[in-house]
Motif scaffolding. Structure first.
Motif: not given
Length: 172
Positions: A8, A63, A67, A75, A79, A127-128, A131, A134-135
């Protein structure tokens, strides 16, 4: 042996501060005999891309772990997936026989900054999608097709290549 190590951006900063990636053992990804046998039609470049993609997936998991450790809100870890590429002695690499992780290797010693060949990092514009991936990771692990589609969206972003001299610029 060329090894692709998931990381990261905060982890990369720690590597620079410490002068090495460690402590050992470290999990990395490389062109292993099992990968070559599985992807027999691939040339070296294609096989290295597979190994790097596996490292990028592992970076996504890092990541997700960061998070979760940060409480999931606001966070602090950017990301962006990071893959550190290093040239390490073959004697420092242990190749497993895990069929599900054909490219996975274990490094038995830390990796000095002098062994780094390059770094690959997501563009900030990704990044979006990172992210969202990751979710979605926990649901994807449980077999949710929509979550897997979200992960595919993150993987559609190519990592940008940076020379080792550019690492300080990535950490600003």
């Amino acid at each position: 042996m060329r090894v692709y190590l998931p990381c990261t951006l905060p982890g990369l900063a720690r590597v620079v501060a410490a002068g090495e990636l460690g402590p050992a053992p470290l999990t990395g990804y490389a062109v292993t005999p099992a990968l070559v046998e599985w992807y027999a039609s691939g040339d070296t470049e294609e096989l290295e891309y597979v190994a790097m993609t596996e490292a990028a997936r592992a970076s996504l998991r890092m990541l997700a772990d960061a998070h979760a450790a940060e409480g999931g809100e606001g966070a602090a870890t950017p990301a962006r997936r990071v893959v550190v590429v290093a040239e390490v002695p073959d004697a420092a690499v242990s190749v497993g026989a895990d069929v599900d992780e054909r490219a996975r290797v274990r490094l038995t010693e830390p990796v000095s900054l002098t062994r780094l060949a390059s770094v690959h990092v997501d563009d900030p514009a990704a990044a979006p999608d990172i992210e969202a991936a990751v979710a979605a990771l926990p649901a994807a692990d449980l077999g949710d097709d929509d979550a897997r589609f979200t992960l595919d969206g993150a993987e559609a972003h190519e990592l940008m290549w940076f020379a080792t001299q550019e690492i300080p610029d990535l950490l600003v």
